[in-house]
Design a protein around this motif. Structure first.
Motif, PDB file in Angstrom:
ATOM      1  N   ARG A 135       0.820  -1.217   0.000  1.00 38.88           N
ATOM      2  CA  ARG A 135       0.000   0.000   0.000  1.00 38.88           C
ATOM      3  C   ARG A 135       0.850   1.262   0.000  1.00 38.88           C
ATOM      4  O   ARG A 135       0.510   2.249  -0.658  1.00 38.88           O
ATOM      5  CB  ARG A 135      -0.909  -0.017   1.229  1.00 38.88           C
ATOM      6  CG  ARG A 135      -1.890   1.136   1.287  1.00 38.88           C
ATOM      7  CD  ARG A 135      -2.807   0.982   2.472  1.00 38.88           C
ATOM      8  NE  ARG A 135      -3.723   2.101   2.586  1.00 38.88           N
ATOM      9  CZ  ARG A 135      -4.619   2.225   3.561  1.00 38.88           C
ATOM     10  NH1 ARG A 135      -4.731   1.275   4.496  1.00 38.88           N
ATOM     11  NH2 ARG A 135      -5.420   3.278   3.597  1.00 38.88           N
ATOM     12  N   LEU A 136       1.966   1.236   0.720  1.00 34.15           N
ATOM     13  CA  LEU A 136       2.851   2.402   0.765  1.00 34.15           C
ATOM     14  C   LEU A 136       3.403   2.701  -0.626  1.00 34.15           C
ATOM     15  O   LEU A 136       3.453   3.866  -1.043  1.00 34.15           O
ATOM     16  CB  LEU A 136       3.997   2.157   1.755  1.00 34.15           C
ATOM     17  CG  LEU A 136       5.071   3.243   1.840  1.00 34.15           C
ATOM     18  CD1 LEU A 136       4.454   4.580   2.239  1.00 34.15           C
ATOM     19  CD2 LEU A 136       6.167   2.841   2.838  1.00 34.15           C
ATOM     20  N   LEU A 140       2.712   6.164  -2.778  1.00 30.46           N
ATOM     21  CA  LEU A 140       3.792   7.020  -3.260  1.00 30.46           C
ATOM     22  C   LEU A 140       3.749   7.170  -4.781  1.00 30.46           C
ATOM     23  O   LEU A 140       4.022   8.252  -5.313  1.00 30.46           O
ATOM     24  CB  LEU A 140       5.142   6.462  -2.811  1.00 30.46           C
ATOM     25  CG  LEU A 140       5.422   6.594  -1.303  1.00 30.46           C
ATOM     26  CD1 LEU A 140       6.669   5.808  -0.920  1.00 30.46           C
ATOM     27  CD2 LEU A 140       5.576   8.059  -0.918  1.00 30.46           C
ATOM     28  N   LEU A 141       3.391   6.113  -5.478  1.00 31.01           N
ATOM     29  CA  LEU A 141       3.239   6.207  -6.931  1.00 31.01           C
ATOM     30  C   LEU A 141       2.116   7.180  -7.292  1.00 31.01           C
ATOM     31  O   LEU A 141       2.215   7.942  -8.261  1.00 31.01           O
ATOM     32  CB  LEU A 141       2.959   4.828  -7.534  1.00 31.01           C
ATOM     33  CG  LEU A 141       4.147   3.868  -7.625  1.00 31.01           C
ATOM     34  CD1 LEU A 141       3.691   2.511  -8.132  1.00 31.01           C
ATOM     35  CD2 LEU A 141       5.227   4.432  -8.547  1.00 31.01           C
ATOM     36  N   GLY A 142       1.046   7.152  -6.495  1.00 29.69           N
ATOM     37  CA  GLY A 142      -0.050   8.091  -6.711  1.00 29.69           C
ATOM     38  C   GLY A 142       0.393   9.531  -6.515  1.00 29.69           C
ATOM     39  O   GLY A 142       0.024  10.424  -7.299  1.00 29.69           O
ATOM     40  N   ILE A 143       1.208   9.761  -5.489  1.00 25.27           N
ATOM     41  CA  ILE A 143       1.733  11.115  -5.247  1.00 25.27           C
ATOM     42  C   ILE A 143       2.644  11.528  -6.396  1.00 25.27           C
ATOM     43  O   ILE A 143       2.627  12.683  -6.845  1.00 25.27           O
ATOM     44  CB  ILE A 143       2.484  11.168  -3.906  1.00 25.27           C
ATOM     45  CG1 ILE A 143       1.517  10.915  -2.740  1.00 25.27           C
ATOM     46  CG2 ILE A 143       3.179  12.518  -3.720  1.00 25.27           C
ATOM     47  CD1 ILE A 143       2.189  10.790  -1.392  1.00 25.27           C
ATOM     48  N   GLY A 147       2.306  14.676  -8.924  1.00 24.34           N
ATOM     49  CA  GLY A 147       3.389  15.613  -9.215  1.00 24.34           C
ATOM     50  C   GLY A 147       3.556  15.841 -10.706  1.00 24.34           C
ATOM     51  O   GLY A 147       3.794  16.968 -11.153  1.00 24.34           O
ATOM     52  N   GLY A 148       3.434  14.766 -11.503  1.00 23.98           N
ATOM     53  CA  GLY A 148       3.501  14.913 -12.952  1.00 23.98           C
ATOM     54  C   GLY A 148       2.350  15.760 -13.478  1.00 23.98           C
ATOM     55  O   GLY A 148       2.540  16.621 -14.355  1.00 23.98           O
ATOM     56  N   LEU A 149       1.161  15.528 -12.931  1.00 21.36           N
ATOM     57  CA  LEU A 149       0.000  16.335 -13.310  1.00 21.36           C
ATOM     58  C   LEU A 149       0.219  17.802 -12.958  1.00 21.36           C
ATOM     59  O   LEU A 149      -0.162  18.700 -13.722  1.00 21.36           O
ATOM     60  CB  LEU A 149      -1.252  15.809 -12.600  1.00 21.36           C
ATOM     61  CG  LEU A 149      -2.543  16.602 -12.822  1.00 21.36           C
ATOM     62  CD1 LEU A 149      -2.957  16.562 -14.285  1.00 21.36           C
ATOM     63  CD2 LEU A 149      -3.667  16.049 -11.929  1.00 21.36           C
ATOM     64  N   GLN A 150       0.859  18.043 -11.821  1.00 23.17           N
ATOM     65  CA  GLN A 150       1.134  19.416 -11.400  1.00 23.17           C
ATOM     66  C   GLN A 150       2.034  20.141 -12.398  1.00 23.17           C
ATOM     67  O   GLN A 150       1.842  21.339 -12.666  1.00 23.17           O
ATOM     68  CB  GLN A 150       1.787  19.404 -10.006  1.00 23.17           C
ATOM     69  CG  GLN A 150       2.307  20.737  -9.511  1.00 23.17           C
ATOM     70  CD  GLN A 150       1.214  21.728  -9.162  1.00 23.17           C
ATOM     71  OE1 GLN A 150       0.106  21.650  -9.653  1.00 23.17           O
ATOM     72  NE2 GLN A 150       1.540  22.678  -8.299  1.00 23.17           N
TER      73      GLN A 150
END
Length: 357
Positions: A135-136, A140-143, A147-150
Motif C-alpha cells: 500500500r505504501l 507514493l506512486l499516486g503522489i 506531481g507529474g500532473l502538477q
C-alpha cells in the motif's frame, strides 16, 4: 533448542532493520515535503516579481539548460517581446532586466525537475531494497503521478497568460496550481507522519473526532482562495482592516457587480478578497474551539498541545495576512504569508494523522 533460540534472536533484529528502513523513508519523504515548500516559495517570488511569463515555451528536458551565449539570450528575449505582457506592461525592458525575470521562472522550473529526481531515484532504491512495498508503494506512486500532473497544470497556467491581450496568468489556473501543490505537500506529510511508531505515546492521546481533518480541509480551501487573491491581485485593493471601503460587509452591489453572478467568485476583487477574509475568521474560530474542546477533555494530552499549537499558528497566519494587506503586499510579506500557510497546513496534517492513529 539452538534453532529456536537463533530464530527468536533474529526477530528483534528483523524488526530493528525494518524500523531503520522506515525511518530512512520517512526522512526522505519529509525532505521532499521541504522541497515542495521551497517550490511554493520560489513560485510565489516568481509571481510577485512578474516573472512567470518570461519563458514562453515548455521544454521539460532541453529547457533545463538556460541560454549560455549572448545570441541565445537575445533569441529568448525576442520570444518574450512577442507576447502581450511585454507590449502592455514591460515595453522598453532591457536585456539585463529580462535576465532577472527569466532567472526566477527558470529556477522555478528547475526546482520542479529536481523534485522529480529526488522523488523517483530514492523511490526505486527503497523499493528494490524492500523498504517500500504494498500500500505504501501504491500511495507514493499516486503522489508521483500527482506531481507529474502538477507540472502539466503549471504549463497550462503559463499558457493562459500567453494568450493575446493577457498580461498575467488566469487567476483560476493559478489557484489550481497552488492548491495541487498544497495537496501534494499534505499527502507527503500524511504518509511520513504515519511511518513513525507512536505506540509508546498512545496513552497520551485522546480522541479528537473529525475536527482535525475538517481543519485540514478548511486550510486547503483557504489556500485555494489565496491563490485567487494572488491571481486577481485582489490584495492590492481595499488595503484596510477590519473594514473594506468603510464597511465591515461590502454592499451586494459591489460583491456581485460582475455578470453572470458566478464569475464574481473568481473575477471580482471585492468578493475574492472578502471570501478570503471570511474563511480566515472561520479557520481561527474553529481552531480555537477545537483547542478549547480538547483542553477541557484532557489538558495535559499531546492531542491538546497540538490543538493549542494549531490555534496559535492559525491566529499568527491571520495576523500576517492582515499585515500583508495593510502594507499593500510587499515581496517579503507576500512570500512570508504564502510559506507560513504551508507550515500551517503541514502542522494540521500531522495533527490529523496522529489523531487518527
Amino acid at each position: 533448542m539452538a534453532v529456536a533460540a537463533s530464530s527468536t534472536e533474529g526477530m528483534p533484529l528483523a524488526r530493528g532493520h525494518r524500523a531503520r528502513s522506515l525511518s530512512a523513508v520517512r526522512i526522505w519523504i519529509y525532505s521532499l515535503a521541504a522541497l515542495v515548500v521551497l517550490m511554493v516559495a520560489v513560485g510565489g517570488a516568481t509571481r510577485l516579481t512578474g516573472s512567470g511569463l518570461s519563458i514562453t515555451e515548455w521544454k521539460p528536458v532541453t529547457g533545463a539548460i538556460p541560454p549560455l551565449t549572448e545570441q541565445a539570450w537575445l533569441a529568448e528575449f525576442e520570444k518574450y517581446r512577442q507576447i502581450s505582457q511585454y507590449e502592455l506592461v514591460n515595453k522598453g525592458m532591457t536585456l539585463s532586466e529580462f535576465k532577472f525575470i527569466y532567472g526566477w521562472e527558470w529556477g522555478h522550473r528547475q526546482l520542479g525537475r529536481l523534485i522529480g529526481l529526488v522523488f523517483f531515484l530514492p523511490l526505486v532504491w527503497f523499493w528494490a531494497r524492500g523498504a517500500i512495498k504494498g500500500r505504501l508503494a501504491l500511495t507514493l506512486l499516486g503522489i508521483g503521478a500527482l506531481g507529474g500532473l502538477q507540472g502539466a497544470i503549471g504549463w497550462i497556467m503559463v499558457a493562459s497568460g500567453l494568450e493575446p491581450g493577457m498580461t498575467a496568468v488566469a487567476p483560476i489556473k493559478l489557484a489550481l496550481h497552488l492548491t495541487v501543490a498544497s495537496i501534494i505537500l499534505a499527502c507527503l506529510v500524511w504518509v511520513a507522519a504515519g511511518l513513525k511508531d507512536r505506540s509508546e505515546f498512545i496513552d497520551r492521546e485522546v480522541s479528537a473526532g473529525h475536527a482535525p481533518r475538517l481543519l485540514v480541509g478548511l486550510i486547503l480551501f483557504q489556500i485555494a482562495l489565496g491563490g485567487l487573491v494572488a491571481g486577481s491581485k485582489a490584495g492590492l485593493t481595499y488595503n484596510t482592516w477590519p473594514l473594506m471601503d468603510g464597511a465591515l460587509v461590502p454592499p451586494a452591489s459591489a460583491l456581485f457587480a460582475v455578470k453572470p453572478w458566478i464569475e464574481n467568485f473568481v473575477d471580482n476583487v471585492v468578493l475574492v478578497q472578502f471570501n478570503h477574509r471570511l474563511v480566515a475568521y472561520a479557520i481561527v474560530a474553529f481552531a480555537l474551539w477545537h483547542a478549547w474542546t480538547i483542553r477541557r477533555q484532557a489538558a495535559a494530552s499531546k492531542t491538546a498541545k497540538r490543538a493549542t499549537a494549531m490555534a496559535g499558528l492559525t491566529l499568527a497566519q491571520m495576523v500576517l495576512g492582515i499585515a500583508t494587506l495593510l502594507l499593500v503586499v510587499p515581496l517579503w510579506a507576500g512570500l512570508a504569508h504564502q510559506v507560513f500557510a504551508m507550515a500551517v497546513l503541514a502542522m494540521a496534517v500531522v495533527h490529523a494523522r496522529v489523531s487518527a492513529v
